[in-house]
Design a protein around this motif. Structure first.
Motif, mmCIF file in Angstrom:
data_model
loop_
_atom_site.group_PDB
_atom_site.id
_atom_site.type_symbol
_atom_site.label_atom_id
_atom_site.label_comp_id
_atom_site.label_asym_id
_atom_site.label_seq_id
_atom_site.Cartn_x
_atom_site.Cartn_y
_atom_site.Cartn_z
ATOM 1 N N GLU A 161 144.310 90.507 63.796
ATOM 2 C CA GLU A 161 145.173 90.846 62.662
ATOM 3 C C GLU A 161 144.324 91.170 61.443
ATOM 4 O OE1 GLU A 161 147.790 87.605 61.736
ATOM 5 O OE2 GLU A 161 148.777 88.770 60.150
ATOM 6 N N LYS A 162 144.835 92.144 60.653
ATOM 7 C CA LYS A 162 144.082 92.474 59.439
ATOM 8 C C LYS A 162 144.831 92.027 58.195
ATOM 9 C CE LYS A 162 142.712 96.745 60.994
ATOM 10 N NZ LYS A 162 142.368 98.120 60.658
ATOM 11 N N HIS A 163 144.055 91.574 57.202
ATOM 12 C CA HIS A 163 144.652 91.150 55.939
ATOM 13 C C HIS A 163 143.913 91.878 54.819
ATOM 14 C CE1 HIS A 163 145.848 87.515 58.270
ATOM 15 N NE2 HIS A 163 144.662 87.700 58.807
ATOM 16 N N PHE A 164 144.571 92.140 53.746
ATOM 17 C CA PHE A 164 143.933 92.638 52.518
ATOM 18 C C PHE A 164 143.006 93.845 52.734
ATOM 19 C CE2 PHE A 164 144.195 87.929 52.364
ATOM 20 C CZ PHE A 164 145.241 87.827 51.468
ATOM 21 N N ALA A 165 143.468 94.853 53.448
ATOM 22 C CA ALA A 165 142.630 96.053 53.603
ATOM 23 C C ALA A 165 142.675 96.875 52.316
ATOM 24 C CB ALA A 165 143.145 96.881 54.765
ATOM 25 N N ASP B 32 140.698 87.441 67.967
ATOM 26 C CA ASP B 32 141.283 86.718 69.091
ATOM 27 C C ASP B 32 140.694 85.302 69.077
ATOM 28 O OD1 ASP B 32 142.601 89.010 69.715
ATOM 29 O OD2 ASP B 32 141.390 89.516 71.474
ATOM 30 N N GLU B 33 141.503 84.342 69.463
ATOM 31 C CA GLU B 33 141.101 82.926 69.360
ATOM 32 C C GLU B 33 139.675 82.687 69.880
ATOM 33 O OE1 GLU B 33 143.935 80.118 69.616
ATOM 34 O OE2 GLU B 33 142.409 78.576 69.283
ATOM 35 N N GLY B 34 138.863 82.060 69.045
ATOM 36 C CA GLY B 34 137.500 81.720 69.447
ATOM 37 C C GLY B 34 136.566 82.913 69.585
ATOM 38 N N LYS B 35 136.991 84.073 69.063
ATOM 39 C CA LYS B 35 136.160 85.275 69.249
ATOM 40 C C LYS B 35 135.647 85.849 67.927
ATOM 41 C CE LYS B 35 136.691 86.514 73.798
ATOM 42 N NZ LYS B 35 137.724 87.201 74.525
ATOM 43 N N MET C 139 133.907 96.643 65.873
ATOM 44 C CA MET C 139 133.898 95.174 65.971
ATOM 45 C C MET C 139 134.185 94.736 67.399
ATOM 46 S SD MET C 139 132.890 94.130 63.111
ATOM 47 C CE MET C 139 133.141 92.362 63.076
ATOM 48 N N LYS C 140 135.079 95.463 68.060
ATOM 49 C CA LYS C 140 135.411 95.123 69.450
ATOM 50 C C LYS C 140 134.171 95.318 70.330
ATOM 51 C CE LYS C 140 138.856 95.975 72.921
ATOM 52 N NZ LYS C 140 139.887 96.856 73.394
ATOM 53 N N LYS C 141 133.468 96.447 70.111
ATOM 54 C CA LYS C 141 132.264 96.744 70.907
ATOM 55 C C LYS C 141 131.191 95.670 70.725
ATOM 56 C CE LYS C 141 131.449 101.481 70.570
ATOM 57 N NZ LYS C 141 130.476 102.441 70.134
ATOM 58 N N VAL C 142 131.090 95.185 69.495
ATOM 59 C CA VAL C 142 130.081 94.159 69.211
ATOM 60 C C VAL C 142 130.484 92.814 69.840
ATOM 61 C CG1 VAL C 142 128.863 92.971 67.324
ATOM 62 C CG2 VAL C 142 129.395 95.357 67.096
#
Ligand code: FAD
Length: 486
Positions: A424-428, A349-352, A415-418
């Motif tokens: 968005e995910k790329h290249f998983a 998320d922007e700036g996060k 990652m959210k908890k941290v």
């Protein structure tokens, strides 16, 4: 005198395959072919580009899905750099270079300072750190005395208490001297080396240095190389030899501006015979002193090519499925274990986004399979708008594997908890990673049995299994194989 006119097939266009070709060329061989099934070289050194916005500007930058860093001990990689004309940055970084910075975080997001005595001071913490320092010193000394010979590439003789190989040391470090450092071979007997077959946790225990695992775990387990109760100490100490480990601790590492993949793209361009892309080796038959290789091209059509010799740099436990494998090859290669390492590049998320890489040490235990263990922030100047790579392990000997989907979901939640919610995910991807054998098979001389097979049916084995699953060890293994057998 070697027959320089021999026709040689190399399976795989990763670091091992391309370095094998480079070293063959350096020896004067002209007739080799590299087959690579993908549309790019570099294998697990894969550095895609992403367009990123920051401060109203858009730029295209390289990110890493695979290999990221090197160190002063990367001698073979240096030879690849020289050959390709493409060089690393660091260990002292300038602004705008992909530098190495990291912090430790609790899984709740709180920043942790496990190695700074003054932060959250307590006498318990201080005495723990003093103990750690003492044990680091002790291990360093032990490796240079009791375990002399541990730091050559590969595992030849270790199970018998011998060592033989190219020395990994740099002058003045690791017991290496001007005479025995890269590229010279060292050879000797040291019965203590047999201890290196033990799982690393046990190795530390018998040597009274259990605390050092706190240092080694971050660059080892979080980088997908497995857990210390299962991985033979030889793998840990040959990768993170004392010099390399200290370079990690002191963040004296190397990175590549356009990514590690470019090391191999540059080498490939300079080779007399660049890799044949989008061409998979689907069958290998070795009758009457020749090697017949069936390849499948992009169009799905197959073709048979005949060679004098074969260098396999791809997983040997898969090789037995498409080759006319002998009983010995089947027996030996079916014992190979590999890690299931999962990662993805994410935007937040922007700036996060994290502004620095982070270790989540609490997740580096088998009970937390599929959880995010480390995240990699590559571009400092993007501040909190930098896409980041997140990594997790999906397997451990004695535990039930987790699925790819479970790991993806769990990593997002972590990652959210941290404090870094993923947009968005790329290249998983999930990769076949760090092939090795169990502590028991190591002690039973698996590597010496592999050595005895080298050259049988005109086949030579290279790649990650020979020494370790990193760029340096794979390239050095190719140097060793080409040096000794061609
Ligand atoms: C997430 C991650 C992080 C890493 N970090 C680091 C790091 O920081 N530093 C470091 O030194 N190393 C790192 N590594 C490890 C390093 O990338 C590998 O050890 C190295 O790429 C191994 O080289 P290789 O040539 O042996 O195998 P690979 O890189 O796996 O290459 C094998 C190649 O063979 C091809 N192939 C397979 N089967 C066939 C077939 N039948 N026919 C034709 N082609 C075939 C594959 O497509 C592939 O291109 C990392 C890896 C990953 C995944």
């Amino acid at each position: 005198m070697s027959d320089l006119k021999q026709r040689i097939c190399i399976i795989g266009g990763g670091p091992a395959g391309l370095s094998a070709a480079m070293y063959l060329e350096k020896k004067g061989y002209e007739d080799y072919v590299i087959y690579e099934k993908l549309n790019k070289v570099g294998g697990k050194c894969w550095s895609p580009k992403l367009k990123v916005k920051h401060n109203g500007k858009e730029e295209e930058l390289s990110f890493e899905t695979g290999a990221i860093m090197g160190a002063i001990t990367y001698h073979a990689v240096s030879e690849m750099e020289e050959f390709g004309g493409y060089y690393h940055k660091g260990p002292d970084f300038k602004p705008g270079e992909p530098n190495m910075r990291r912090e430790f975080r609790k899984t709740t997001g709180e920043i942790d300072h496990p190695f700074e005595p003054k932060v959250n001071f307590s006498f318990k913490k201080l005495s723990g750190l003093l103990k750690l320092k003492k044990q680091m010193k002790k291990l360093n000394k032990l490796m240079q005395t009791k375990y002399v010979g541990y730091d050559c590439y590969g595992h030849l003789g270790v199970a018998k208490g011998e060592y033989y190989g190219i020395s990994k040391g740099v002058d003045g470090y690791c017991g290496a001297t001007k005479e025995n450092s890269f590229p010279n071979y060292i050879k000797g007997t040291n019965p203590n080396l047999k201890d290196l077959a033990l799982p690393f946790a046990e190795f530390c225990k018998i040597n009274g240095v259990e605390e050092v695992q706190r240092i080694w775990i971050a660059p080892f387990t979080s980088f997908g190389y497995g857990f210390f109760d299962e991985i033979p100490a030889a793998l840990v100490m040959k990768y993170l030899d004392v010099t390399t480990a200290l370079e990690f601790v002191n963040m004296k590492l190397w990175t590549w501006q356009d990514g590690t993949q470019q090391i191999y793209e540059h080498v490939n361009k300079k080779l007399k015979h660049p890799a044949v892309l989008e061409t998979e080796v689907v069958k290998v038959e070795r009758p009457d002193g020749k090697v017949k290789v069936t390849i499948k091209g992009k169009d799905g059509k197959t073709k048979v090519e005949t060679f004098d010799k074969l260098i396999v740099t791809t997983p040997l436990d898969y090789f037995i499925n498409y080759a006319d494998a002998t009983k010995e090859e089947k027996e030996l290669f079916s014992k190979i274990i590999h890690e299931r390492y999962i990662d993805y590049i994410a935007t937040f998320d922007e700036g996060k986004s994290p502004v620095i890489s982070g270790y989540l040490v609490e997740n580096m235990v088998p009970e937390k399979l599929g959880h995010a263990m480390v995240y990699y922030n590559r571009w400092q100047h993007l501040e909190n708008n930098c896409p980041v790579t997140v990594y997790a392990l999906a397997n451990h000997t004695g535990s039930k594997d987790v699925t790819y989907d479970f790991a993806q979901k769990t990593m997002d939640e972590d990652m959210k908890k941290v404090g870094f919610p993923i947009k968005e995910k790329h290249f998983a991807q999930e990769v076949y990673y760090c092939p090795h054998v169990s502590a028991k098979d190591y002690a039973d001389g698996w590597y010496d049995k592999l050595e005895a097979l080298q050259g049988t049916k005109n086949t030579f084995y290279a790649g990650e299994i020979i020494s370790f699953g990193d760029m340096e060890d794979t390239c050095a293994a190719s140097k060793d194989i080409v040096g000794r057998f061609f």
